[in-house]
Motif scaffolding. Structure first.
Motif, PDB file in Angstrom:
ATOM      1  N   ILE A  24      -5.134  13.293   7.068  1.00 24.93           N
ATOM      2  CA  ILE A  24      -5.382  11.873   6.824  1.00 24.93           C
ATOM      3  C   ILE A  24      -6.647  11.478   7.576  1.00 24.93           C
ATOM      4  CG2 ILE A  24      -4.487   9.532   6.991  1.00 24.93           C
ATOM      5  CD1 ILE A  24      -1.676  10.706   7.138  1.00 24.93           C
ATOM      6  N   THR A  35      -8.724   7.487   4.043  1.00 23.95           N
ATOM      7  CA  THR A  35      -8.330   6.081   4.168  1.00 23.95           C
ATOM      8  C   THR A  35      -9.453   5.239   4.764  1.00 23.95           C
ATOM      9  OG1 THR A  35      -7.408   6.194   6.421  1.00 23.95           O
ATOM     10  CG2 THR A  35      -5.976   6.895   4.610  1.00 23.95           C
ATOM     11  N   ASP A  77       0.851  -1.196   0.000  1.00 29.50           N
ATOM     12  CA  ASP A  77       0.000   0.000   0.000  1.00 29.50           C
ATOM     13  C   ASP A  77       0.887   1.247   0.000  1.00 29.50           C
ATOM     14  OD1 ASP A  77      -2.500  -1.159  -0.017  1.00 29.50           O
ATOM     15  OD2 ASP A  77      -2.725  -1.151   2.162  1.00 29.50           O
ATOM     16  N   LEU A 133      -8.861   6.805  -1.198  1.00 29.58           N
ATOM     17  CA  LEU A 133      -8.395   5.447  -1.451  1.00 29.58           C
ATOM     18  C   LEU A 133      -9.505   4.538  -1.966  1.00 29.58           C
ATOM     19  CD1 LEU A 133      -5.904   6.528   0.021  1.00 29.58           C
ATOM     20  CD2 LEU A 133      -5.772   4.385   1.271  1.00 29.58           C
ATOM     21  N   VAL A 192      -0.074   5.406   4.442  1.00 28.32           N
ATOM     22  CA  VAL A 192      -0.162   6.778   3.947  1.00 28.32           C
ATOM     23  C   VAL A 192       0.758   7.685   4.756  1.00 28.32           C
ATOM     24  CG1 VAL A 192      -1.685   8.797   3.808  1.00 28.32           C
ATOM     25  CG2 VAL A 192      -2.458   6.573   2.960  1.00 28.32           C
ATOM     26  N   ALA A 244      -4.537   1.159   6.472  1.00 30.46           N
ATOM     27  CA  ALA A 244      -4.168   1.920   5.275  1.00 30.46           C
ATOM     28  C   ALA A 244      -3.590   3.280   5.643  1.00 30.46           C
ATOM     29  CB  ALA A 244      -5.378   2.088   4.366  1.00 30.46           C
ATOM     30  N   SER A 245      -4.087   3.880   6.722  1.00 29.29           N
ATOM     31  CA  SER A 245      -3.595   5.197   7.129  1.00 29.29           C
ATOM     32  C   SER A 245      -2.130   5.142   7.535  1.00 29.29           C
ATOM     33  CB  SER A 245      -4.433   5.751   8.282  1.00 29.29           C
ATOM     34  OG  SER A 245      -4.148   5.092   9.502  1.00 29.29           O
TER      35      SER A 245
END
Length: 245
Positions: free
Chosen positions: A122, A176, A101, A205, A132, A128-129
């Motif tokens: 964010i 996210t 990712d 996303l 990022v 997922a964060s």
């Protein structure tokens, strides 16, 4: 037969199975298959791999990217720093966790922004964060985490409402969370949409639908918006490279 798959819950609309099945057909790869494993709990991965020792690679999606760490034997260095796994390589019985990712997001965000490096918000604090955050750190982009709950190192959606200066000074918004994903396409993070401007960039996303409600809100104000489809392709290709390295 080489076997690969995806774990997550729910898996009603999987990008990965369609992508890899088409990839195998397009490249004439006949000895590979890709399956979906819809499991409510990450620990069920153990049973899947024990039952089928031919599995070489697993993609990991919501909500298992953090919990699955307990079920791998080793973590790639960058993945250990990120604290989330979305790709597992199984070789000689050893399960190694990676985070593609991070690769997908970083390599799709940077060309989109060009020379601009706006401060970022964010939205969400899940697996997922974390990827990022690492990508933004590496790109030297300052950011704030936004969550529904107050905690150290993050602000809340209520803070965005009460302090308009935050949205004025943070022009990149990265969603996210799964809010807005098909079929619940009306879902949208609780940011003050009226504060969006033509200076804002929304990177969502979510990739289905192609234009989410959050993206459309930004576009309506003259801003720019991008979905997560390119990120998905880049992370999938990175996973394939890992499985074949």
């Amino acid at each position: 037969m080489r076997k690969f798959g995806l774990i997550g819950h729910p898996l009603t609309h999987s990008f990965s199975k369609k992508y890899f099945t088409e990839k195998f057909e397009k490249e004439g790869i006949e000895d590979c298959e890709y399956e979906l494993y819809d499991i409510p709990n990450a620990f069920e991965l153990d049973e899947i791999l024990n039952d089928d020792p031919e599995i070489e690679g697993i993609n990991v999606t919501i909500p298992h990217k953090e919990d699955v760490i307990a079920w791998v034997d080793d973590l790639e260095e960058a993945c250990e720093e990120i604290g989330a796994v979305n790709c597992i390589h199984i070789k000689d019985g050893i399960r190694t966790g990676y985070n593609t990712d991070y690769i997908g997001f970083k390599n799709s965000l940077s060309p989109w922004l060009g020379s601009v490096k706006p401060k970022a918000l964010i939205l969400g604090t899940g697996g997922a964060s974390k990827a990022v955050k690492q990508a933004l750190n590496d790109l030297e982009i300052d950011f704030l985490n936004v969550s529904r709950t107050e905690d150290e190192g993050q602000i809340t959606y209520e803070d965005l409402d009460s302090d308009p200066e935050i949205m004025k000074t943070h022009h990149l918004i990265v969603n996210t969370t799964p809010l807005g994903t098909f079929p619940k396409i009306d879902g949208i993070p609780a940011i003050p949409l009226e504060q969006l401007t033509s200076y804002h960039f929304v990177y969502d996303l979510v990739y289905n639908p192609p234009v989410t409600a959050l993206m459309q809100a930004c576009l309506d104000k003259g801003g720019k918006a991008k979905n997560g489809h390119e990120m998905l392709i880049l992370q999938a290709e990175a996973a394939w490279e890992i499985w074949n390295s």
